[in-house]
Design a protein around this motif. Structure first.
Motif, PDB file in Angstrom:
ATOM      1  N   LYS A   1      12.606  -0.060  18.838  1.00  0.00           N
ATOM      2  CA  LYS A   1      13.937   0.556  18.808  1.00  0.00           C
ATOM      3  C   LYS A   1      13.990   2.043  19.130  1.00  0.00           C
ATOM      4  O   LYS A   1      14.882   2.503  19.830  1.00  0.00           O
ATOM      5  CB  LYS A   1      14.531   0.410  17.387  1.00  0.00           C
ATOM      6  CG  LYS A   1      14.656  -1.004  16.902  1.00  0.00           C
ATOM      7  CD  LYS A   1      15.610  -1.117  15.717  1.00  0.00           C
ATOM      8  CE  LYS A   1      15.055  -0.497  14.463  1.00  0.00           C
ATOM      9  NZ  LYS A   1      15.886  -0.810  13.266  1.00  0.00           N
ATOM     10  N   TRP A   2      13.093   2.816  18.549  1.00  0.00           N
ATOM     11  CA  TRP A   2      13.324   4.253  18.453  1.00  0.00           C
ATOM     12  C   TRP A   2      12.711   5.109  19.554  1.00  0.00           C
ATOM     13  O   TRP A   2      13.201   6.197  19.836  1.00  0.00           O
ATOM     14  CB  TRP A   2      12.840   4.765  17.089  1.00  0.00           C
ATOM     15  CG  TRP A   2      13.632   4.252  15.946  1.00  0.00           C
ATOM     16  CD1 TRP A   2      14.996   4.182  15.866  1.00  0.00           C
ATOM     17  CD2 TRP A   2      13.129   3.722  14.710  1.00  0.00           C
ATOM     18  NE1 TRP A   2      15.362   3.661  14.650  1.00  0.00           N
ATOM     19  CE2 TRP A   2      14.236   3.375  13.922  1.00  0.00           C
ATOM     20  CE3 TRP A   2      11.841   3.532  14.190  1.00  0.00           C
ATOM     21  CZ2 TRP A   2      14.106   2.832  12.648  1.00  0.00           C
ATOM     22  CZ3 TRP A   2      11.710   2.998  12.927  1.00  0.00           C
ATOM     23  CH2 TRP A   2      12.830   2.646  12.175  1.00  0.00           C
TER      24      TRP A   2
ATOM     25  N   GLY B   1       9.292   1.341  15.744  1.00  0.00           N
ATOM     26  CA  GLY B   1       9.312   2.470  16.678  1.00  0.00           C
ATOM     27  C   GLY B   1       9.263   1.994  18.126  1.00  0.00           C
ATOM     28  O   GLY B   1      10.032   2.459  18.971  1.00  0.00           O
ATOM     29  N   ARG B   2       8.365   1.061  18.391  1.00  0.00           N
ATOM     30  CA  ARG B   2       8.254   0.533  19.757  1.00  0.00           C
ATOM     31  C   ARG B   2       9.459  -0.326  20.108  1.00  0.00           C
ATOM     32  O   ARG B   2       9.923  -0.348  21.248  1.00  0.00           O
ATOM     33  CB  ARG B   2       6.958  -0.270  19.906  1.00  0.00           C
ATOM     34  CG  ARG B   2       5.713   0.606  19.949  1.00  0.00           C
ATOM     35  CD  ARG B   2       4.461  -0.191  20.284  1.00  0.00           C
ATOM     36  NE  ARG B   2       4.124  -1.138  19.232  1.00  0.00           N
ATOM     37  CZ  ARG B   2       3.337  -0.852  18.184  1.00  0.00           C
ATOM     38  NH1 ARG B   2       2.811   0.346  18.052  1.00  0.00           N
ATOM     39  NH2 ARG B   2       3.086  -1.778  17.284  1.00  0.00           N
TER      40      ARG B   2
END
Lengths: 100, 100
Positions: free
Chosen positions: A80-81, A77-78
């Motif tokens: 890429k998203w 999450g950190r």
């Protein structure tokens, strides 16, 4: 639900990168639902995303935060998203509802 | 924001009836921002709507709940706009964030 219980309020802004985000979101929701102390989860997204999950105790939240598959998802999450996010841990003291 | 503070988590499902809903939502957000003790608000909607507002104290929340224009909006919400909703009052004990 019977108060008190706990809520994790996760507000986020996404990057433009898709890269299996939807799959991972479903996987994490499925996994969260299997955790001890899990009470429920609600999500909505348009410009920002808000996911609120509900838990019996702070311990249940701490254990879920450290779940290995969940740690992987947090890392991705950190990486890429997410453009940014805020996580808030809150004690639900009162609730009331309306049903048509 | 410095913890502790309070969050009002409002989750709802809309009826099909539009009837100035968007106007009222903007009006209420504008009004909420003028209240003493208001700290912030975040909203997202797709299948369900989630609005989380943040407040300095339970008193600030109680005063906003009883605001006359807000009482009108709550009444119209039950009469026209919402299929169902849940309001949760929660004490935010911890927060952490990520910024790319």
């Amino acid at each position: 639900m019977q108060t008190p219980y706990y809520a994790v309020i996760f507000t986020s802004t996404r990057t433009d990168l898709d890269d299996n985000y939807a799959e991972m979101a479903i996987k994490m929701e499925t996994l969260a639902k299997q955790q001890p102390g899990f009470l429920g989860v609600e999500s909505a997204r348009n410009e920002i995303g808000i996911t609120v999950s509900y838990w019996e105790s702070l311990d249940a939240i701490a254990i879920w935060k450290q779940n290995l598959d969940h740690l992987d998802a947090q890392f991705l999450g950190r990486q890429k998203w997410y453009e940014n996010y805020v996580v808030r841990i809150a004690k639900v003291e009162k609730e009331y509802s309306f049903e048509r």
